[in-house]
Motif scaffolding. Structure first.
Motif, short mmCIF file in Angstrom:
data_model
loop_
_atom_site.label_atom_id
_atom_site.label_comp_id
_atom_site.label_asym_id
_atom_site.label_seq_id
_atom_site.Cartn_x
_atom_site.Cartn_y
_atom_site.Cartn_z
N ARG A 1 7.85 1.64 -11.84
CA ARG A 1 8.67 0.78 -10.97
C ARG A 1 7.90 0.45 -9.67
O ARG A 1 7.84 -0.70 -9.24
CB ARG A 1 9.98 1.50 -10.63
CG ARG A 1 10.92 0.74 -9.72
CD ARG A 1 12.24 1.49 -9.56
NE ARG A 1 12.06 2.86 -9.12
CZ ARG A 1 11.82 3.24 -7.87
NH1 ARG A 1 11.75 2.33 -6.92
NH2 ARG A 1 11.67 4.51 -7.55
N LEU A 2 7.30 1.47 -9.07
CA LEU A 2 6.60 1.28 -7.80
C LEU A 2 5.32 0.45 -7.95
O LEU A 2 5.02 -0.40 -7.12
CB LEU A 2 6.28 2.63 -7.16
CG LEU A 2 7.49 3.40 -6.63
CD1 LEU A 2 7.18 4.86 -6.42
CD2 LEU A 2 7.98 2.77 -5.32
N PHE A 3 4.59 0.70 -9.04
CA PHE A 3 3.37 -0.11 -9.28
C PHE A 3 3.75 -1.57 -9.53
O PHE A 3 3.04 -2.48 -9.10
CB PHE A 3 2.58 0.44 -10.47
CG PHE A 3 1.70 1.60 -10.13
CD1 PHE A 3 0.86 1.57 -9.02
CD2 PHE A 3 1.68 2.75 -10.91
CE1 PHE A 3 0.03 2.64 -8.70
CE2 PHE A 3 0.86 3.83 -10.60
CZ PHE A 3 0.04 3.77 -9.49
N ASN A 4 4.87 -1.77 -10.25
CA ASN A 4 5.34 -3.15 -10.49
C ASN A 4 5.68 -3.85 -9.19
O ASN A 4 5.35 -5.02 -8.98
CB ASN A 4 6.58 -3.13 -11.39
CG ASN A 4 6.21 -3.31 -12.86
OD1 ASN A 4 5.33 -4.11 -13.19
ND2 ASN A 4 6.85 -2.56 -13.73
N ARG A 5 6.34 -3.12 -8.29
CA ARG A 5 6.72 -3.71 -6.99
C ARG A 5 5.48 -4.02 -6.16
O ARG A 5 5.38 -5.08 -5.54
CB ARG A 5 7.63 -2.74 -6.25
CG ARG A 5 8.49 -3.43 -5.19
CD ARG A 5 9.64 -2.60 -4.77
NE ARG A 5 9.22 -1.46 -3.94
CZ ARG A 5 10.06 -0.54 -3.47
NH1 ARG A 5 11.33 -0.62 -3.75
NH2 ARG A 5 9.63 0.46 -2.74
N GLN B 1 1.71 9.22 -6.18
CA GLN B 1 2.35 10.53 -6.10
C GLN B 1 3.22 10.77 -7.33
O GLN B 1 3.18 11.84 -7.94
CB GLN B 1 3.20 10.60 -4.81
CG GLN B 1 3.88 11.93 -4.54
CD GLN B 1 2.89 13.06 -4.30
OE1 GLN B 1 1.78 12.83 -3.81
NE2 GLN B 1 3.27 14.27 -4.68
N ALA B 2 4.01 9.73 -7.68
CA ALA B 2 4.88 9.83 -8.86
C ALA B 2 4.04 10.02 -10.12
O ALA B 2 4.41 10.80 -11.01
CB ALA B 2 5.73 8.56 -8.98
N GLU C 1 0.83 -1.21 0.00
CA GLU C 1 0.00 0.00 0.00
C GLU C 1 0.86 1.26 0.00
O GLU C 1 0.54 2.25 -0.65
CB GLU C 1 -0.93 -0.02 1.21
CG GLU C 1 -2.08 -0.98 1.03
CD GLU C 1 -3.02 -1.02 2.23
OE1 GLU C 1 -2.77 -0.29 3.19
OE2 GLU C 1 -3.99 -1.79 2.17
N SER C 2 1.97 1.16 0.75
CA SER C 2 2.90 2.29 0.79
C SER C 2 3.49 2.54 -0.60
O SER C 2 3.59 3.69 -1.05
CB SER C 2 4.01 1.98 1.79
OG SER C 2 5.01 2.93 1.70
N ASP C 3 3.86 1.45 -1.29
CA ASP C 3 4.39 1.57 -2.65
C ASP C 3 3.36 2.19 -3.59
O ASP C 3 3.69 3.04 -4.43
CB ASP C 3 4.80 0.19 -3.18
CG ASP C 3 6.15 -0.23 -2.64
OD1 ASP C 3 6.86 0.64 -2.10
OD2 ASP C 3 6.49 -1.43 -2.73
#
Lengths: 340, 290
Positions: B51-55, B39-40, B31-33
């Motif tokens: 990158r963050l959505f993939n993680r 935000q990005a 959820e933090s990612d």
């Protein structure tokens, strides 16, 4: 007009109506009062303030570590307190123990009290042990037979006395003093043998005449040579004798000293045995405490976790907080028209 | 009554002391990612967002959280569309459709259709896009519509207007419908207004109203500058440059093109930079001849 007058003269308390916030505050005040009462009840229960007590007595050699209020235990639980100390006629200290009536069932006929001064530094633990649990209850006012352990101070004094005694006997200095005497004795023996070998002196003149003197001189010279050789051996052995012979020669003194030491030996052995036993008890207690430490740490961690959970629950409890869990719909990008 | 209060107190205490349900650490991390990725995305940092959505997707998959995985996949489609990475968008969209079909998440079907339509528009498959959007559009009575449009329907109308301009067919009608939809919608937003202004500028331009078109574009530009939407800013600057060129205001056109290039370069859109550079070279060549 009259109605207005009536309203203004009405007691204000009859006009009061409580809103929600006031009711909530009232609820917490009332809750606080209930908790306060609860704490008082628990405190009274823990301190046995209004509980009946039964008095027993023990007579100890020293009141070291025992004070008014010292805890008395039985089977590992607190059963009472020391209520007073007084001097007994037989030069002992009479200690009055008040046992809670509820715990009286743990004090049976044949019970003995152990005054343990090594459990805690500066304070003694009084433990009552009943050998036969089926025995009838011990009558109030009875005097219990007691076993006492020496205090840590007594033990240290005992060890210091032992060292002092060894020092007072001055054994090493005495051995050192004997050595010159032994050396002098050996020198004398050497001189006597030399005079016999040369045929001089009172002994040589009385035993040998002129005729056989020459023959004997030869024999004696041979013997002297042998003795000279023996002298070398003796001189070598002298060094050993410096160490061993004086002690044997001074056996008289040694025996005397040993007799003095051996008189105190059984007492020393007994004290040593007591020291070892106490050290063992102390180590067992320390080990027990150390064994409990991880458990205490785990309990503390659990308590903190529980507190955290309770705080979280309280935070999520309306109306104490407006905290809300995040909606998962926020995790999705809003629909977007065509990208350039 | 006192007993009743006592029971009530006990219940409150039990409620307070009960075990609260704690989220697993991995879920919190996911959820933090997602929050960071959102935000990005809002900052148009597509690389970080992807990158963050993939993680987050990997973490949701490791927990077998299907809804979380679906949301992350949809977000990845949006990012891929923003990057004009059509291949990735197609692959992610298939994955999302698969989850929606297997799990029977009917409420996600309109979003899937919209994403397919947006992908078709990017691929210049306007007929396909038109067909897909028709499934989402409300019933119109001329310009007016019979229902209050949802956010998906608003976006569908906006996309259908884009298709109309691409196909050069019924642009005026769809622009008016879009304006009516915004008026009627409960989801008011300045970005929707800015989008309408862009359509109105295009329409004015087709009808020969250059000054009116520029006024619409300037108004739209000021709105996008407030929201900090760099892609839209760059697009409007490019359109203003083209309009200035048409008006034979070359120096102004050069300025707009240069400004647009800077913004597109900051977004890493080299294709757009290349396209505008061509325009810039043409103007400079014309200026040299004079």
């Amino acid at each position: 007009m009259n109605n207005q007058t009536d309203k203004s003269t009405e007691q204000y308390v009859h006009q009061l109506s409580y809103n929600y916030r006031e009711r909530l505050v009232g609820f917490f005040v009332f809750l606080g009062f209930i908790l306060f009462l609860g704490f008082i009840v628990v405190s009274v229960k823990n301190q046995h303030l209004f509980e009946k007590r039964v008095t027993f007595y023990i007579e100890v050699n020293s009141s070291d570590g025992i004070t008014q209020g010292s805890i008395v235990t039985a089977l590992g639980t607190e059963v009472g307190l020391v209520s007073s100390l007084s001097l007994a006629p037989n030069h002992k200290v009479r200690v009055a123990i008040e046992v809670y009536e509820e715990q009286h069932r743990l004090i049976r006929v044949g019970a003995t009290a152990l005054v343990n001064r090594l459990t805690n530094i500066g304070s003694a633990q009084i433990e009552i042990a009943s050998s036969i649990i089926d025995a009838p209850l011990l009558e109030a006012g009875s005097t219990l037979p007691v076993e006492e352990t020496p205090s840590l101070n007594d033990l240290l004094l005992g060890i210091a006395n032992l060292i002092q005694t060894a020092n007072n006997k001055d054994l090493f200095n005495k051995v050192e003093g004997i050595l010159p005497k032994v050396e002098e004795t050996l020198t004398n023996i050497h001189g006597i043998i030399a005079q016999i070998a040369t045929g001089h002196g009172v002994l040589g003149a009385a035993v040998f005449d002129q005729g056989v003197e020459r023959e004997l001189k030869v024999v004696v010279r041979s013997g002297a040579e042998i003795l000279s050789e023996a002298e070398g051996i003796i001189s070598v052995a002298k060094k050993r004798l410096v160490q061993l012979e004086p002690i044997l020669s001074d056996a008289k003194y040694m025996t005397h000293d040993l007799r003095g030491a051996s008189e105190a030996l059984p007492e020393m052995v007994q004290e040593l045995h007591a020291i070892i036993a106490q050290a063992k008890i102390a180590l067992t207690l320390i080990n027990g405490e150390l064994y409990e430490i991880p458990g205490v740490a785990i309990d503390a961690k659990r308590t903190l976790t529980k507190t955290d959970q309770i705080l979280e629950s309280v935070q999520e409890l309306w109306p104490l907080s407006k905290k809300r869990s995040k909606s998962t719909s926020n995790q999705l990008i809003a629909p977007h028209s065509s990208y350039d | 009554m006192i007993k009743l209060y006592l029971i009530l107190f006990m219940l409150i205490f039990v409620g307070c002391g009960g075990n609260s349900v704690n989220k697993p650490a991995l879920l919190s991390s996911a959820e933090s990612d997602v929050n960071e990725a959102m935000q990005a995305y809002s900052e148009e940092d597509w690389v970080s967002a992807q990158r963050l959505f993939n993680r987050a997707l990997s973490q949701y998959q490791s927990l077998d959280d299907r809804l979380g995985a679906l949301n992350s996949t949809i977000n990845l489609v949006e990012v891929a569309l923003a990057r004009h990475d059509m291949m990735t968008a197609r692959a992610r969209l298939s994955l999302a459709e698969n989850i929606v079909t297997i799990e029977g998440l009917d409420s996600y079907y309109p979003r899937m259709t919209l994403l397919n339509a947006l992908l078709a528009i990017q691929q210049k498959q306007m007929t396909k896009a038109n067909h897909l959007l028709s499934e989402l559009l409300p019933i119109f009575n001329g310009v007016e519509m019979t229902v209050i449009p949802s956010i998906i329907q608003l976006v569908a109308i906006s996309s259908r207007t884009t298709v109309a301009f691409e196909q050069k067919h019924n642009e005026s009608l769809w622009t008016k419908r879009y304006r009516q939809a915004i008026k009627k919608s409960a989801n008011k937003s300045i970005t929707l207004d800015a989008g309408l202004l862009r359509f109105q500028a295009k329409l004015s331009l087709q009808q020969g109203g250059d000054d009116q078109a520029e006024a619409y574009l300037q108004k739209s530009l000021s709105i996008y500058k407030k929201t900090g939407s760099r892609t839209e800013i760059a697009g409007i600057l490019f359109e203003l440059g083209k309009l200035s060129k048409m008006q034979d205001k070359r120096a102004r056109a050069v300025s707009y093109f240069k400004r647009s290039i800077i913004v597109y370069r900051s977004l890493g859109r080299e294709d757009k930079v290349h396209e505008i550079t061509k325009w810039l070279t043409e103007i400079k060549a014309a200026m040299m001849k004079q």
